[in-house]
Design an enzyme around this catalytic site. Sequence first.
Site, mmCIF file in Angstrom:
data_model
loop_
_atom_site.group_PDB
_atom_site.id
_atom_site.type_symbol
_atom_site.label_atom_id
_atom_site.label_comp_id
_atom_site.label_asym_id
_atom_site.label_seq_id
_atom_site.Cartn_x
_atom_site.Cartn_y
_atom_site.Cartn_z
ATOM 1 N N ASP A 238 -23.005 -16.587 27.293
ATOM 2 C CA ASP A 238 -24.174 -15.915 26.749
ATOM 3 C C ASP A 238 -25.417 -16.717 27.174
ATOM 4 O OD1 ASP A 238 -25.867 -14.188 25.465
ATOM 5 O OD2 ASP A 238 -24.635 -14.018 23.669
ATOM 6 N N GLU B 150 -30.717 -8.984 17.364
ATOM 7 C CA GLU B 150 -30.083 -10.279 17.114
ATOM 8 C C GLU B 150 -30.526 -10.875 15.775
ATOM 9 O OE1 GLU B 150 -29.466 -12.715 20.622
ATOM 10 O OE2 GLU B 150 -29.998 -11.048 21.910
HETATM 11 C C1 BGC Z 1 -27.193 -11.711 23.724
HETATM 12 C C2 BGC Z 1 -26.253 -10.975 24.632
HETATM 13 C C3 BGC Z 1 -26.961 -10.474 25.853
HETATM 14 C C4 BGC Z 1 -27.664 -11.617 26.549
HETATM 15 C C5 BGC Z 1 -28.391 -11.214 27.803
HETATM 16 C C6 BGC Z 1 -28.033 -12.708 24.457
HETATM 17 O O1 BGC Z 1 -29.047 -13.197 23.644
HETATM 18 O O2 BGC Z 1 -26.474 -12.377 22.718
HETATM 19 O O3 BGC Z 1 -25.663 -9.925 23.933
HETATM 20 O O4 BGC Z 1 -26.054 -9.850 26.702
HETATM 21 O O5 BGC Z 1 -28.582 -12.188 25.642
HETATM 22 O O6 BGC Z 1 -29.543 -10.528 27.536
#
Ligand code: BGC
Length: 626
Positions: free
Chosen positions: A320, A517
């Site tokens: 991630d 998030e």
């Molecule tokens: C998220 C992921 C995402 C990634 C890329 C992260 O902050 O947890 O779900 O795919 O960012 O944008």
Amino acid sequence: MTKRICSVQSGTILVLVICLSLLQISCRMMTSTKVKPLHSYDNQVQALLAKMTLEEKIGQMIQLDQEFLKDPQDIATYFIGSILSGGGSDPKAGNSLKAWADMYDGYQKYALKTRLGIPILYGVDAVHGHNNVLNAVVFPHNIGMGCTRDPDLVRKVGRITAIEMRATGVQWTFAPCVTVPRDDRWGRTYEGFSEDPAIVDMLGEAAVQGFQGKDLFDPLSVAACAKHYIGDGGTRAQIVEGDAAQSSRRVRLDQGDTVIDEAGLRAIHLPPYITAVNAGVATIMPSFSSWNGLKCSASKRLLTEILKGELGFEGFLISDYRAIDQVHPDYKTAIGISINAGMDMGMIPSKYKEFFQNLKELVQEGVVPISRIDDAVTRILRVKCAMGLLDKDRSQLADRSLWDSFGSDEHRQVARQAVRESLVLLKNENKTLPLSKEAKRIHVAGNSADNIGVQCGGWTIDWQGKSGEVTTSGTTILGAIRNTVSADTRVTYSEDGTGADGADIVVVVVGEKPYAEGFGDSADLTLSSDEKAVFANAKKADIPTVVILLSGRPLIVPNMIVQSDAFVAAWLPGTEGQGVADVLFGDFKPRGKLSFSWARSADQHPINVGDEEYDPLFELGFGLSF
Ligand code: BGC
């Protein structure tokens, strides 16, 4: 906003639910069609690997964010294997289809110029359509798709998303999110199909099939990424005591710790990955979160032993966003731990030069064995080979002939169908719904009624989404109501709910402000006072009241539920608000079923089907029709 700088209960019922889920899963596994295994490309992959220098191999293991790429020549200098646009990381030339295709082509040309000419994989979070690009079709977020229980529809949504992505050249989506959110206070609840592993499993498989098509080699397929492995939706809530004067209590769940034994982890959070691997998912993203105190991105047990060993996953793991940084305070040590645990590609948005140098030294110092590097690069090249990226006769540039279908009516019709199927009718007294298209006057109330941003939610154009302005093209709920009624019906509208007096009916549309998030972690799970005031104002007219709730999870709004005549949970339906009007006016009978339990009060959280004391306001599976 661009991307950041920023108990489970056990018991007999739970065991029964899980056994049933696993039974359903194994039945489906027996019927699912076999896809070509990724190791079948190994002859070609090994021949290429044999020609590669250590630097070329390490470069393949790096994914940078174009937002931080000062000099595109770095793509060639560091043999970069992949680029991403994190939420809000748009082309410098704007956010149009053309700007995206030009950006993709521009970067790809640098990769093609390298000695071996291995193309980059370009990744985005196309989590409900190609949602970063203006005028793409935006589908309901997964929570709504979960309420449809319709794998064929999820498959179609994946297919259309893949085609719209390919119109920009992009060939990799960080989706589906096969999380099993067990606490609605988590800001990512809406990214999950359900709290029930069996529903996540069924729709996660369909999404992988939709994105990847019958064969990854098809130029209309994109690589899928099952995320976030594992237990991201099972983290334990941490109560953060707020300012005493405000006596506010806040909660933190995102990127937390999932405290559960291995049997529990396997029962609740592993099933969707077993199915995704069997469906041939090309990539998997380990979670930011921890399992019993250890970061998933550092766990050899999870990444290597279970996923690659036991489940036989042959694709590659992408970390991630800056997740490797969280593994250890010393960056080089963190890289060593994560790569040795089994991470194959690092999402290293900005520090890619440091990562390159550190990993090279770790190999030279013998901390990371070359066999681990070879395994990681083999896995990455397998996916590239399976997708035709190593096929020298194939153009690796964006297919501009697909532009005609981008955001097309045909694609929007599928999104409209998804909206219709996702709505859950929670209350309908005195046959308030369906509404009559011939009513004399319908009053529509609430800023959310005319707000594409609120109806799309987070991960739309911007990482956090955006309210209050036209985020992208589509039909608002107000627009949809106007489109549907007869020529003699007056539709009036007020943002604050006043002015409903004398109308036949008032339709109140209220919603959560978009978030993504951890920004969406919430202790009380209710609406803002402004949104509540819209409802209170509308009620003063003393006429039948319909509430449409736009939210990323079940909210605690008891007064609205009690005082309204009809109540519809519309989730985050995306750009096609017409699907909401289709249900309101009875052109489509509601059939959505809750994919999450709806709590009576905030202190019931976490609440999940199978709990020993299960007493929600609405149970998982609830949904009326007319
Ligand atoms: C998220 C992921 C995402 C990634 C890329 C992260 O902050 O947890 O779900 O795919 O960012 O944008």
